[in-house]
Structures are given as structure tokens and as C-alpha cells.
Motif scaffolding. Sequence first.
Motif, PDB file in Angstrom:
ATOM      1  N   GLY A  42      64.958  36.266  34.491  1.00  0.00           N
ATOM      2  CA  GLY A  42      65.475  36.223  33.120  1.00  0.00           C
ATOM      3  C   GLY A  42      65.611  34.785  32.625  1.00  0.00           C
ATOM      4  O   GLY A  42      65.231  34.454  31.495  1.00  0.00           O
ATOM      5  N   TRP A  43      66.128  33.910  33.491  1.00  0.00           N
ATOM      6  CA  TRP A  43      66.289  32.497  33.108  1.00  0.00           C
ATOM      7  C   TRP A  43      64.931  31.825  32.940  1.00  0.00           C
ATOM      8  O   TRP A  43      64.756  30.976  32.071  1.00  0.00           O
ATOM      9  CB  TRP A  43      67.132  31.768  34.160  1.00  0.00           C
ATOM     10  CG  TRP A  43      68.540  32.287  34.237  1.00  0.00           C
ATOM     11  CD1 TRP A  43      69.271  32.827  33.209  1.00  0.00           C
ATOM     12  CD2 TRP A  43      69.388  32.326  35.396  1.00  0.00           C
ATOM     13  NE1 TRP A  43      70.514  33.192  33.659  1.00  0.00           N
ATOM     14  CE2 TRP A  43      70.624  32.901  35.003  1.00  0.00           C
ATOM     15  CE3 TRP A  43      69.238  31.942  36.725  1.00  0.00           C
ATOM     16  CZ2 TRP A  43      71.690  33.076  35.882  1.00  0.00           C
ATOM     17  CZ3 TRP A  43      70.294  32.118  37.602  1.00  0.00           C
ATOM     18  CH2 TRP A  43      71.508  32.676  37.188  1.00  0.00           C
ATOM     19  N   MET A  44      63.974  32.214  33.780  1.00  0.00           N
ATOM     20  CA  MET A  44      62.617  31.663  33.630  1.00  0.00           C
ATOM     21  C   MET A  44      62.034  32.076  32.279  1.00  0.00           C
ATOM     22  O   MET A  44      61.436  31.255  31.571  1.00  0.00           O
ATOM     23  CB  MET A  44      61.705  32.170  34.752  1.00  0.00           C
ATOM     24  CG  MET A  44      61.948  31.523  36.109  1.00  0.00           C
ATOM     25  SD  MET A  44      60.868  32.293  37.363  1.00  0.00           S
ATOM     26  CE  MET A  44      61.094  31.166  38.752  1.00  0.00           C
ATOM     27  N   SER A  45      62.214  33.345  31.911  1.00  0.00           N
ATOM     28  CA  SER A  45      61.688  33.827  30.624  1.00  0.00           C
ATOM     29  C   SER A  45      62.318  33.061  29.469  1.00  0.00           C
ATOM     30  O   SER A  45      61.620  32.647  28.535  1.00  0.00           O
ATOM     31  CB  SER A  45      61.982  35.320  30.435  1.00  0.00           C
ATOM     32  OG  SER A  45      61.363  36.066  31.440  1.00  0.00           O
ATOM     33  N   GLU A  46      63.641  32.869  29.546  1.00  0.00           N
ATOM     34  CA  GLU A  46      64.326  32.105  28.493  1.00  0.00           C
ATOM     35  C   GLU A  46      63.748  30.701  28.354  1.00  0.00           C
ATOM     36  O   GLU A  46      63.750  30.125  27.276  1.00  0.00           O
ATOM     37  CB  GLU A  46      65.817  31.962  28.824  1.00  0.00           C
ATOM     38  CG  GLU A  46      66.664  33.154  28.454  1.00  0.00           C
ATOM     39  CD  GLU A  46      68.104  32.963  28.935  1.00  0.00           C
ATOM     40  OE1 GLU A  46      68.616  31.821  28.868  1.00  0.00           O
ATOM     41  OE2 GLU A  46      68.693  33.953  29.402  1.00  0.00           O
ATOM     42  N   ALA A  47      63.297  30.147  29.491  1.00  0.00           N
ATOM     43  CA  ALA A  47      62.734  28.789  29.473  1.00  0.00           C
ATOM     44  C   ALA A  47      61.268  28.785  29.029  1.00  0.00           C
ATOM     45  O   ALA A  47      60.634  27.737  29.014  1.00  0.00           O
ATOM     46  CB  ALA A  47      62.856  28.165  30.861  1.00  0.00           C
ATOM     47  N   GLY A  48      60.749  29.977  28.686  1.00  0.00           N
ATOM     48  CA  GLY A  48      59.393  30.046  28.158  1.00  0.00           C
ATOM     49  C   GLY A  48      58.322  30.308  29.203  1.00  0.00           C
ATOM     50  O   GLY A  48      57.129  30.152  28.933  1.00  0.00           O
ATOM     51  N   LEU A  49      58.734  30.726  30.397  1.00  0.00           N
ATOM     52  CA  LEU A  49      57.764  30.980  31.459  1.00  0.00           C
ATOM     53  C   LEU A  49      57.367  32.459  31.485  1.00  0.00           C
ATOM     54  O   LEU A  49      58.184  33.334  31.200  1.00  0.00           O
ATOM     55  CB  LEU A  49      58.358  30.612  32.823  1.00  0.00           C
ATOM     56  CG  LEU A  49      58.861  29.178  33.012  1.00  0.00           C
ATOM     57  CD1 LEU A  49      59.578  29.032  34.350  1.00  0.00           C
ATOM     58  CD2 LEU A  49      57.717  28.184  32.945  1.00  0.00           C
ATOM     59  N   THR A  50      56.134  32.705  31.839  1.00  0.00           N
ATOM     60  CA  THR A  50      55.686  34.055  32.187  1.00  0.00           C
ATOM     61  C   THR A  50      56.092  34.292  33.634  1.00  0.00           C
ATOM     62  O   THR A  50      55.877  33.413  34.477  1.00  0.00           O
ATOM     63  CB  THR A  50      54.153  34.133  32.093  1.00  0.00           C
ATOM     64  OG1 THR A  50      53.770  33.698  30.795  1.00  0.00           O
ATOM     65  CG2 THR A  50      53.649  35.542  32.328  1.00  0.00           C
ATOM     66  N   THR A  51      56.684  35.434  33.943  1.00  0.00           N
ATOM     67  CA  THR A  51      57.250  35.597  35.282  1.00  0.00           C
ATOM     68  C   THR A  51      56.603  36.737  36.061  1.00  0.00           C
ATOM     69  O   THR A  51      56.082  37.682  35.488  1.00  0.00           O
ATOM     70  CB  THR A  51      58.769  35.881  35.212  1.00  0.00           C
ATOM     71  OG1 THR A  51      58.969  37.166  34.631  1.00  0.00           O
ATOM     72  CG2 THR A  51      59.498  34.833  34.404  1.00  0.00           C
TER      73      THR A  51
END
Length: 407
Positions: A42-51
Motif C-alpha cells: 500500500g505504501w509503495m502504491s502511494e509512492a507511485g510504484l507498481t507493486t
Amino acid sequence: MNDAKLILERCDELATLSSEPDRMVRVHLSRQHKTANELVAGWMSEAGLTTWQDAAGNQCGRVEGREPGLPALLLGSHIDTVPDAGRYDGMLGVLLAIAVAGRLDAGTLPFAIEVVAFSDEEGTRFGTALLGSRALSGTWNDDWWNFTDTDGISLFEAFHDFGLDPARLPGAFRRPEEFVGYLEAHIEQGPFLEDADRALGVVTSIAGARRLEFTMIGKAGHAGGSPYDRRKDALVGASELVVEIERISKLRGVIGTVGKLEVFPGGVNVIPGRVEFTIDLRAEFDDERDAALELFMSAAEVIAGRRGLQFHSRELYRADAVVCDLDLRAGIEAGIRAAGDADPMAIWSRAGHDGMAVCAITPIAMLFVRCKGGISHHPDEHVRVADVAAAVTAFEAAVLALAATAA
Ligand SMILES: [Zn+2]
């Protein structure tokens, strides 16, 4: 500073994910590991990453560089812990990587950015370390599938229980051409930065480590019925050896630790018939480490011979020292200077890290962050918010410095 505060809040949040109520422990492929991966994703997605979660349970994220499909600069650390752990060893590096990925304007970079939260670095559950990063680097050993945890659950079964398919594990393997390098930020786990009054340091190399299990076998018997001259007390022999291991280690400038010792049959009125204990041995250079181990072995033979005991040893883990890449190190040093320290301090890492596995496919370098009293693997682990802020600045600047040289 806001990024640093958020990172520390997230460390606190991850610290609530423990399999025991009164202390922090989060092991590979546990229910808490699954929840931790979801939070991190979730934090990765918020940072703009595809996870995605890879086939080994590593939580991964990616943002493309100035064109899609470029090799990536990999940033990360691990999210598993030792028993009775602190909240920063590993997690801080993952959260720093996510924060930096979020701050970067990745579309301008000559490489993609990937972030990884390795599933297992400590080896707490299955006794062998770096399972997450060994999978990613394609240096997996199929013998590990049969390793079991203290409940008798094999790694193979644990994969299934976690919802992973062991047959698909090779899908986690990555190729050298997919990366330009790996950077990891980590708490120092030692007192040298604090002693030098520095927030940050650049790692020169990661010490090689060997872990062994030593077994002393004597003869169990009634505590009241056996005179001393007929006893073969495995625990007294093992104790002598433990003290000798410390003496040799100090003499040779290596670090040898007996961290686990079990006495069998373990009765209050029974002479110990067998003792098993572990040794963790590390040194700056592999030859120093191996020479000390030879001395441990000969001491064990002498003690066992004198006491009529049998002695066996078994290697559980071995990793040779890894030297950090000079170009990536220069990037980390540029980052530390950007954070206000004109003369970055160099340190060799006494502790093992995921970079020891990742170096099989791509060059590595590390940034160390001061931790209070040098304490780690303990609930008293502590980092200052100002040091984390400096680390965010340094880590971001390191990526930009590497981008400038790569462009
Ligand atoms: Zn760690």
C-alpha cells in the motif's frame, strides 16, 4: 523531516505485526509477514510504484525511468525479524527506500527504480538466512525446501500455507541485466557512528560469517550415582569450549558468539549426556575468520579428548565477505555530503545483509544510519528522527548522483 516522521510512524505500525503478544517477532511466511507485505504494498502504491509479491514472498515495487523497461536501481532491505526484535533493523531500509522512490522524479532518470522488502534475511524461522534475497538473485538451493521450523513445518509446506507455489519459485529469479545496482540503508548495529558523532556512514564491505552447530556427546547418568572420575559430562565440556571460543575470538580480533545452547536430556538430577550449541563467527576478512574457526575446532578436540567426550560439528550457514562497489559507494558518499557531512565515515559491516545475496547479480553499496548505543536485535533499538531525515536526504542524493554519472 516530514518524510522521516512518516518513516518512523510506519516502523511503529509494522512493529505491531508480531506473532507473540509481549515481544516483537515476525518470521518468514507467517501470517504477520503477509499483513506486513500488504501494508508495504500500500505504501509503495502511494509512492507511485507498481507493486507485486514475487514467487518467494518478497514484496516488490517499480516505477519506470525516462523510458519503460530500463534496468533498475534496486533499493530495499528486509521486513523479517529476530525474536524479541527492535523495530528498525530492516524495516527502516524498506521504508526509506519507499520514501525516496516517492520523492524522485523517476521519469527523468536513466534507470528504473525498484524497491524490495525481502521476505527473509535473518533466518529466524528456518535457520538459514537470506532466503528472500537468495531467491531474487537466483542463488537458491533446493535442499532448503526440507528445512523445518520449530513446529516441524518445512519450508516447502510454509510456502503453500502462505499461498505460494514452490514450483513457481524460479519466477522470482532476476537476471543481472535487469539491474544497475542495489542500494540498502540500514541501522549501523554498532557504536562507531555514535562514537564519532556522525549520523551516517558508508559501508566498505560486509563481513563474511559462518554459523555452525557444535555437539558434545558424553554419557547421561544419575547425578547422585556417578563419581566425578567416571562422569562424561557434556555440559561441562561444552562450557569450557564456550569460554575458549570467547578467548580465541578476542585474541584473533574476530567475533565469535554462542547464542543458543541446549542440554539433553535436561533433567535436574541427570548428568548432561549431550549438548548442542551454535556458533556465529564473523570477521572483516574471510581468512581471519577461517583461521579462528580452525582454533575453535582444535580446542574442541582437546577438551573432548581430555573429558572422554565425542565432538561433532555441522555448518549451518556460510557467506564470504562482500566488498561494496566503488562507483555505488561514491554515490553514497555524495549523498552523505549532500546531507551535510563533508567527510563521510567508512565502516565495515559486522552484520550480514541482503546485499550478500544480491551481489550475485548486481553491484551493491550500503548507507548506515546511527543507532542508539549501537544496539540492535533488541527492543531498545532506537534511531533519531533527525538522523532518519539526513538518511532520506542522503539516499535520494545518492540516487541522483548515480543518475548523473549514468546519464
Ligand atoms: Zn537487518
